[in-house]
Design a protein around this motif. Structure first.
Motif, PDB file in Angstrom:
ATOM      1  N   THR A 247      14.789  60.422 -19.758  1.00 33.93           N
ATOM      2  CA  THR A 247      15.312  59.107 -19.376  1.00 33.93           C
ATOM      3  C   THR A 247      16.223  58.489 -20.441  1.00 33.93           C
ATOM      4  N   LEU A 248      16.571  59.266 -21.443  1.00 35.97           N
ATOM      5  CA  LEU A 248      17.445  58.738 -22.502  1.00 35.97           C
ATOM      6  C   LEU A 248      18.861  58.529 -21.953  1.00 35.97           C
ATOM      7  N   ALA A 249      19.291  57.272 -21.896  1.00 37.19           N
ATOM      8  CA  ALA A 249      20.588  56.936 -21.294  1.00 37.19           C
ATOM      9  C   ALA A 249      21.688  56.808 -22.339  1.00 37.19           C
ATOM     10  N   GLY A 250      21.301  56.594 -23.587  1.00 40.13           N
ATOM     11  CA  GLY A 250      22.301  56.447 -24.625  1.00 40.13           C
ATOM     12  C   GLY A 250      21.665  56.321 -25.991  1.00 40.13           C
ATOM     13  N   VAL A 251      22.403  56.784 -27.003  1.00 38.14           N
ATOM     14  CA  VAL A 251      21.923  56.692 -28.387  1.00 38.14           C
ATOM     15  C   VAL A 251      22.947  55.912 -29.194  1.00 38.14           C
ATOM     16  N   PHE A 252      22.486  54.882 -29.892  1.00 39.87           N
ATOM     17  CA  PHE A 252      23.354  54.113 -30.775  1.00 39.87           C
ATOM     18  C   PHE A 252      23.030  54.482 -32.213  1.00 39.87           C
ATOM     19  N   VAL A 253      24.032  54.993 -32.901  1.00 37.44           N
ATOM     20  CA  VAL A 253      23.841  55.390 -34.302  1.00 37.44           C
ATOM     21  C   VAL A 253      24.438  54.291 -35.175  1.00 37.44           C
ATOM     22  N   LEU A 254      23.588  53.660 -35.971  1.00 38.10           N
ATOM     23  CA  LEU A 254      24.014  52.518 -36.779  1.00 38.10           C
ATOM     24  C   LEU A 254      24.558  52.983 -38.129  1.00 38.10           C
ATOM     25  N   ILE A 255      25.689  52.429 -38.484  1.00 36.50           N
ATOM     26  CA  ILE A 255      26.348  52.763 -39.749  1.00 36.50           C
ATOM     27  C   ILE A 255      26.649  51.453 -40.477  1.00 36.50           C
ATOM     28  N   ASP A 256      26.352  51.402 -41.757  1.00 36.18           N
ATOM     29  CA  ASP A 256      26.653  50.201 -42.548  1.00 36.18           C
ATOM     30  C   ASP A 256      28.165  50.112 -42.755  1.00 36.18           C
ATOM     31  N   SER A 257      28.772  49.040 -42.220  1.00 35.86           N
ATOM     32  CA  SER A 257      30.247  48.941 -42.245  1.00 35.86           C
ATOM     33  C   SER A 257      30.805  48.750 -43.649  1.00 35.86           C
ATOM     34  N   ARG A 258      29.928  48.512 -44.625  1.00 34.81           N
ATOM     35  CA  ARG A 258      30.446  48.253 -45.980  1.00 34.81           C
ATOM     36  C   ARG A 258      30.607  49.529 -46.797  1.00 34.81           C
ATOM     37  N   LEU A 259      29.986  50.614 -46.314  1.00 34.97           N
ATOM     38  CA  LEU A 259      29.933  51.816 -47.147  1.00 34.97           C
ATOM     39  C   LEU A 259      30.993  52.842 -46.764  1.00 34.97           C
ATOM     40  N   PRO A 260      31.458  53.629 -47.726  1.00 37.87           N
ATOM     41  CA  PRO A 260      32.305  54.774 -47.370  1.00 37.87           C
ATOM     42  C   PRO A 260      31.458  55.775 -46.577  1.00 37.87           C
ATOM     43  N   PRO A 261      32.076  56.684 -45.831  1.00 36.16           N
ATOM     44  CA  PRO A 261      31.300  57.633 -45.027  1.00 36.16           C
ATOM     45  C   PRO A 261      30.220  58.328 -45.845  1.00 36.16           C
ATOM     46  N   GLN A 262      28.991  58.296 -45.330  1.00 40.23           N
ATOM     47  CA  GLN A 262      27.848  58.894 -46.027  1.00 40.23           C
ATOM     48  C   GLN A 262      27.520  60.244 -45.405  1.00 40.23           C
ATOM     49  N   ALA A 263      27.277  61.235 -46.267  1.00 36.67           N
ATOM     50  CA  ALA A 263      27.015  62.593 -45.771  1.00 36.67           C
ATOM     51  C   ALA A 263      25.842  62.611 -44.788  1.00 36.67           C
ATOM     52  N   ILE A 264      24.801  61.843 -45.075  1.00 34.97           N
ATOM     53  CA  ILE A 264      23.599  61.886 -44.224  1.00 34.97           C
ATOM     54  C   ILE A 264      23.916  61.414 -42.798  1.00 34.97           C
ATOM     55  N   ASP A 265      24.791  60.402 -42.679  1.00 30.74           N
ATOM     56  CA  ASP A 265      25.181  59.923 -41.350  1.00 30.74           C
ATOM     57  C   ASP A 265      26.033  60.971 -40.627  1.00 30.74           C
TER      58      ASP A 265
ATOM     59  N   CYS B 243      21.859  66.696 -28.586  1.00 26.59           N
ATOM     60  CA  CYS B 243      21.372  65.622 -27.711  1.00 26.59           C
ATOM     61  C   CYS B 243      22.254  65.522 -26.472  1.00 26.59           C
ATOM     62  N   PRO B 244      21.663  65.679 -25.279  1.00 27.49           N
ATOM     63  CA  PRO B 244      22.487  65.637 -24.071  1.00 27.49           C
ATOM     64  C   PRO B 244      22.955  64.230 -23.679  1.00 27.49           C
ATOM     65  N   ALA B 245      22.324  63.192 -24.228  1.00 31.54           N
ATOM     66  CA  ALA B 245      22.706  61.821 -23.855  1.00 31.54           C
ATOM     67  C   ALA B 245      23.968  61.403 -24.615  1.00 31.54           C
TER      68      ALA B 245
ATOM     69  N   ALA C 244      18.294  54.333 -27.259  1.00 30.36           N
ATOM     70  CA  ALA C 244      17.669  54.524 -28.566  1.00 30.36           C
ATOM     71  C   ALA C 244      18.598  54.051 -29.680  1.00 30.36           C
ATOM     72  N   PHE C 245      17.992  53.490 -30.722  1.00 32.39           N
ATOM     73  CA  PHE C 245      18.731  53.004 -31.895  1.00 32.39           C
ATOM     74  C   PHE C 245      18.225  53.738 -33.123  1.00 32.39           C
ATOM     75  N   ILE C 246      19.163  54.244 -33.901  1.00 27.41           N
ATOM     76  CA  ILE C 246      18.765  55.024 -35.073  1.00 27.41           C
ATOM     77  C   ILE C 246      19.788  54.832 -36.191  1.00 27.41           C
ATOM     78  N   GLY C 247      19.339  54.980 -37.419  1.00 30.31           N
ATOM     79  CA  GLY C 247      20.246  54.873 -38.569  1.00 30.31           C
ATOM     80  C   GLY C 247      19.425  54.957 -39.841  1.00 30.31           C
ATOM     81  N   ARG C 248      20.103  54.950 -40.965  1.00 30.97           N
ATOM     82  CA  ARG C 248      19.393  54.978 -42.244  1.00 30.97           C
ATOM     83  C   ARG C 248      18.562  53.718 -42.396  1.00 30.97           C
ATOM     84  N   SER C 249      17.461  53.809 -43.130  1.00 32.03           N
ATOM     85  CA  SER C 249      16.652  52.617 -43.334  1.00 32.03           C
ATOM     86  C   SER C 249      17.503  51.568 -44.049  1.00 32.03           C
TER      87      SER C 249
END
Ligand code: GDP
Length: 214
Positions: free
Chosen positions: A105-123, A134-136, A27-32
């Motif tokens: 069947t969830l084998a892995g979750v990729f959390v996308l972060i914009d590399s240009r931004l300082p750490p965002q609270a929502i992430d 999440c157990p995966a 699964a792939f997830i991140g801020r819009s």
């Protein structure tokens, strides 16, 4: 891993509407706007595969893409929409939470972060929730690396990882990607191939990747 086929399967509004749990899923997830569709297209080497996820009405659905007839790439709704009503937001956040906590069947979750931004609270808040519920296994993907110098990207990633290290839970791995230069494509696919090599070899029965057959 070579991508021989990549086919859009279905859009599901909630966990109950997801296709039968037959194959491993990433699964792939991140801020819009983080670059999720671009990354999915890059991985699959299909220009418009994830276009479906960006079409009105489908952005809040769980979109499944079958890869090489053996595993699925799952595009989860982006979090942090500003222009949805509270009820809609709660609805699709419930769908994301149910999927991430209960999909066998969830084998892995990729959390996308914009590399240009300082750490965002929502992430950071989402990552805390993920680690607790999440157990995966999860990994970070720092996107859009081509938009700045490698030094700036490294500094930004370092800052994010430092913030993560302060919390009790942290993802095991991170990747740096650019949909423009294709940076990180091979590393991500190699990582998925390694996970798939350990997954149960069956496509005819419901499989569980957590040693917990349903
Ligand atoms: P999503 O909302 O997370 O699916 O994000 P998109 O994939 O639609 O990307 C949002 C915007 O960022 C688009 O204008 C993309 O062209 C751009 N974008 C995404 N990934 C990259 C990248 O790696 N490099 C650059 N330069 N632009 C990117």
């Amino acid at each position: 891993m070579k991508i021989k086929s990549a086919v859009f399967t279905v859009s599901a509004p909630d966990l109950a509407s997801c296709p039968p749990a037959l194959r491993p899923e990433f699964a792939f997830i991140g801020r819009s706007n983080v670059g999720k569709s671009s990354l999915i297209n890059l991985l699959a080497e299909r220009r418009q595969l994830a276009m479906v996820s960006n079409t009105p009405g489908k952005t809040k659905l769980i979109n499944f893409f079958l890869i090489n007839d053996t595993w699925s790439l799952v595009d989860l709704p982006g979090y942090g929409y500003a222009n949805v009503t509270k009820a809609t937001e709660e609805g699709f956040q419930r769908a994301i939470m149910d999927y991430l906590t209960e999909r066998p069947t969830l084998a892995g979750v990729f959390v996308l972060i914009d590399s240009r931004l300082p750490p965002q609270a929502i992430d950071l808040e989402f990552l805390d929730w993920l680690a607790l519920h999440c157990p995966a296994p999860s990994a970070l993907v720092f996107t859009k690396a081509d938009k700045q110098s490698p030094t700036a990207t490294l500094a930004s990633i370092g800052q994010f990882l430092e913030r993560m290290a302060r919390s009790r839970h942290g993802p095991q791995q991170h990747f740096t990607t650019s949909s423009k230069s294709k940076q990180g494509r091979k590393e991500l696919l190699d990582h998925m191939a390694a996970v798939l090599a350990k997954a149960p070899k069956t496509s005819s029965a419901r499989v569980s990747l957590r040693g917990n057959p349903a």
